[in-house]
Design a protein around this motif. Structure first.
Motif, mmCIF file in Angstrom:
data_model
loop_
_atom_site.group_PDB
_atom_site.id
_atom_site.type_symbol
_atom_site.label_atom_id
_atom_site.label_comp_id
_atom_site.label_asym_id
_atom_site.label_seq_id
_atom_site.Cartn_x
_atom_site.Cartn_y
_atom_site.Cartn_z
ATOM 1 N N LEU A 50 -4.476 28.303 -0.727
ATOM 2 C CA LEU A 50 -4.973 28.636 0.599
ATOM 3 C C LEU A 50 -4.956 30.092 0.751
ATOM 4 O O LEU A 50 -4.312 30.991 0.254
ATOM 5 C CB LEU A 50 -3.687 28.108 1.437
ATOM 6 C CG LEU A 50 -3.877 28.426 2.970
ATOM 7 C CD1 LEU A 50 -5.390 27.815 3.506
ATOM 8 C CD2 LEU A 50 -2.800 28.030 3.934
ATOM 9 N N VAL A 51 -6.396 30.410 1.489
ATOM 10 C CA VAL A 51 -6.527 31.843 2.043
ATOM 11 C C VAL A 51 -6.873 31.777 3.246
ATOM 12 O O VAL A 51 -7.755 30.917 3.854
ATOM 13 C CB VAL A 51 -7.474 32.510 1.320
ATOM 14 C CG1 VAL A 51 -7.858 33.942 1.955
ATOM 15 C CG2 VAL A 51 -7.414 33.012 -0.380
ATOM 16 N N VAL A 52 -6.003 32.692 4.344
ATOM 17 C CA VAL A 52 -6.183 32.461 5.563
ATOM 18 C C VAL A 52 -7.072 33.837 5.967
ATOM 19 O O VAL A 52 -6.568 35.051 5.697
ATOM 20 C CB VAL A 52 -4.890 32.334 6.249
ATOM 21 C CG1 VAL A 52 -5.059 32.371 7.852
ATOM 22 C CG2 VAL A 52 -3.897 31.284 5.718
ATOM 23 N N GLY A 56 -5.467 35.719 13.585
ATOM 24 C CA GLY A 56 -4.050 35.203 13.494
ATOM 25 C C GLY A 56 -3.612 35.126 11.901
ATOM 26 O O GLY A 56 -2.463 34.491 11.857
ATOM 27 N N ARG A 57 -4.183 35.625 11.054
ATOM 28 C CA ARG A 57 -4.017 35.290 9.691
ATOM 29 C C ARG A 57 -2.254 36.164 9.268
ATOM 30 O O ARG A 57 -1.922 35.154 8.534
ATOM 31 C CB ARG A 57 -4.943 36.080 8.748
ATOM 32 C CG ARG A 57 -5.113 37.582 8.717
ATOM 33 C CD ARG A 57 -6.252 38.093 7.931
ATOM 34 N NE ARG A 57 -6.413 39.576 7.806
ATOM 35 C CZ ARG A 57 -7.145 40.006 8.928
ATOM 36 N NH1 ARG A 57 -7.790 39.511 9.850
ATOM 37 N NH2 ARG A 57 -7.265 41.301 9.026
ATOM 38 N N ASP A 58 -2.102 36.996 9.632
ATOM 39 C CA ASP A 58 -0.799 37.630 9.466
ATOM 40 C C ASP A 58 0.453 36.489 9.850
ATOM 41 O O ASP A 58 1.345 36.578 9.559
ATOM 42 C CB ASP A 58 -0.466 38.986 9.770
ATOM 43 C CG ASP A 58 -1.444 39.855 8.971
ATOM 44 O OD1 ASP A 58 -1.891 39.703 7.865
ATOM 45 O OD2 ASP A 58 -2.113 40.874 9.586
ATOM 46 N N LEU A 59 0.155 36.112 11.002
ATOM 47 C CA LEU A 59 1.244 35.492 11.543
ATOM 48 C C LEU A 59 1.309 33.909 10.871
ATOM 49 O O LEU A 59 2.526 33.542 10.639
ATOM 50 C CB LEU A 59 0.464 34.870 13.253
ATOM 51 C CG LEU A 59 1.339 33.652 13.863
ATOM 52 C CD1 LEU A 59 2.873 34.188 14.241
ATOM 53 C CD2 LEU A 59 0.578 33.092 14.906
ATOM 54 N N VAL A 60 0.268 33.376 10.400
ATOM 55 C CA VAL A 60 0.555 31.817 10.072
ATOM 56 C C VAL A 60 0.512 31.884 8.149
ATOM 57 O O VAL A 60 1.464 30.919 7.490
ATOM 58 C CB VAL A 60 -0.756 30.835 10.287
ATOM 59 C CG1 VAL A 60 -0.746 30.908 11.738
ATOM 60 C CG2 VAL A 60 -2.044 31.313 9.698
ATOM 61 N N ALA A 61 -0.186 32.879 7.472
ATOM 62 C CA ALA A 61 -0.276 32.788 6.145
ATOM 63 C C ALA A 61 1.167 32.982 5.578
ATOM 64 O O ALA A 61 1.411 31.952 4.499
ATOM 65 C CB ALA A 61 -1.057 34.144 5.741
ATOM 66 N N PRO A 62 2.186 33.657 5.828
ATOM 67 C CA PRO A 62 3.518 33.556 5.082
ATOM 68 C C PRO A 62 4.035 32.079 5.341
ATOM 69 O O PRO A 62 4.867 31.814 4.468
ATOM 70 C CB PRO A 62 4.253 34.626 5.827
ATOM 71 C CG PRO A 62 3.192 35.615 6.523
ATOM 72 C CD PRO A 62 2.157 34.769 6.953
ATOM 73 N N GLU A 63 3.888 31.537 6.419
ATOM 74 C CA GLU A 63 4.583 30.330 6.999
ATOM 75 C C GLU A 63 4.003 29.239 6.184
ATOM 76 O O GLU A 63 4.479 28.058 6.030
ATOM 77 C CB GLU A 63 4.521 30.024 8.264
ATOM 78 C CG GLU A 63 5.134 31.056 9.023
ATOM 79 C CD GLU A 63 6.579 30.962 8.957
ATOM 80 O OE1 GLU A 63 7.092 30.072 8.734
ATOM 81 O OE2 GLU A 63 7.090 32.140 9.184
ATOM 82 N N LEU A 64 2.728 29.420 5.603
ATOM 83 C CA LEU A 64 1.900 28.333 5.061
ATOM 84 C C LEU A 64 1.640 28.598 3.553
ATOM 85 O O LEU A 64 0.896 27.947 2.853
ATOM 86 C CB LEU A 64 0.664 28.210 5.564
ATOM 87 C CG LEU A 64 0.463 27.959 7.219
ATOM 88 C CD1 LEU A 64 -0.938 27.589 7.789
ATOM 89 C CD2 LEU A 64 1.042 26.380 7.337
ATOM 90 N N SER A 65 2.443 29.596 2.962
ATOM 91 C CA SER A 65 2.202 30.148 1.689
ATOM 92 C C SER A 65 0.691 30.430 1.189
ATOM 93 O O SER A 65 0.389 29.978 0.123
ATOM 94 C CB SER A 65 2.771 28.990 0.801
ATOM 95 O OG SER A 65 3.973 28.541 0.842
ATOM 96 N N GLY A 66 0.045 31.203 1.996
ATOM 97 C CA GLY A 66 -1.225 31.478 1.958
ATOM 98 C C GLY A 66 -1.556 33.047 1.742
ATOM 99 O O GLY A 66 -0.514 33.658 2.283
ATOM 100 N N ALA A 67 -2.603 33.301 1.099
ATOM 101 C CA ALA A 67 -2.854 34.857 1.042
ATOM 102 C C ALA A 67 -3.805 35.039 2.171
ATOM 103 O O ALA A 67 -4.099 34.133 3.018
ATOM 104 C CB ALA A 67 -3.379 35.126 -0.234
#
Length: 252
Positions: A50-52, A56-67
């Motif tokens: 997953l890449v975000v 809002g990418r910095d909000l959700v990416a760590p929670e979804l294990s995404g880059a």
């Protein structure tokens, strides 16, 4: 390998599943709890990476294990995948607008971004449509039907909204007001395009590209033919998924 690209914008969240082509895509409202909506959107979907992108990418990416990847790089990757000869990108989203010039390999050569002011963005048009008591689709149609336009004195969203209300109270034609508002957005974006030096095949991406009046006015202002993808709203999410598949941005 199946990859997922998630674009968390100010108004909508876009998801693309990619496997050498688009397997599926979805668009939902961002809402007040975008992380929860992203989780529900991904649900039990199967993907390998997953890449975000999006604001809002910095909000959700760590929670979804995404880059994460910038919207600039995401749009460049998507546009070159869809249009191998594309040289420039105009992206009008809900919160910002961007103009990107690509190099021969499809990488980002130069770009300019308006993210400090609502003028020149989809949010500006949404607020102005509401002031005219029109849906965003009705707003675009009303502009296309105009025989003339009204020049607004302010590009500031707050002052422009007040000016629109004043014009309405004076009996000014809604068609002329709507066209003038679209022209103010195009003036801002075309100025960015000239500074970036758009050339060659120009692709109009983002939700703003669904507005036929913006397309026509940009073509007239820049004296260029503009190409709109079949689904311009998902291009950033597509680019994120492509970058996930490639492991790096195209052209780098």
């Amino acid at each position: 390998m199946i990859t997922a690209g998630l674009d968390l914008g100010s108004r909508t969240i876009k998801l693309v599943l990619f496997d050498s082509g688009v397997r599926s895509s979805e668009v939902i409202d961002s809402g007040l709890k975008p992380l929860d909506r992203c989780r529900r959107l991904l649900g039990d979907k199967q993907y390998d990476k997953l890449v975000v992108t999006g604001y809002g990418r910095d909000l959700v990416a760590p929670e979804l294990s995404g880059a994460t990847i910038s919207e600039i790089s995401a749009q460049a990757a998507a546009v070159r995948f869809l249009y191998p000869d594309a040289a420039s990108v105009i992206d009008i989203g809900g919160q910002d607008s961007k103009v990107i010039r690509l190099n021969e390999k499809g990488g980002v050569l130069k770009f300019e971004m308006n993210d400090r002011c609502a003028a020149g963005t989809g949010k500006f048009l949404e607020i102005m449509a509401r002031a005219l008591e029109l849906t965003i689709d009705e707003f675009a149609r009303t502009s296309l039907e105009a025989k003339r336009s009204v020049t607004l004195n302010s590009l500031c969203t707050v002052f422009a909204e007040s000016e629109v209300v004043s014009l309405i109270n004076k009996g000014e034609d809604a068609h002329a007001i709507a066209l003038g508002l679209h022209q103010s957005v195009v003036t801002r974006v075309s100025g960015m395009a000239r500074r970036v030096g758009v050339t060659g095949q120009v692709i109009f991406a983002g939700g703003g590209a669904k507005n036929a009046c913006l397309v026509r006015l940009l073509e007239d202002k820049l004296n260029l033919k503009i190409t709109v993808p079949d689904d311009p709203q998902i291009t950033a999410a597509l680019g994120a998924a492509i970058i996930a598949a490639n492991g790096k941005n195209q052209g780098e």
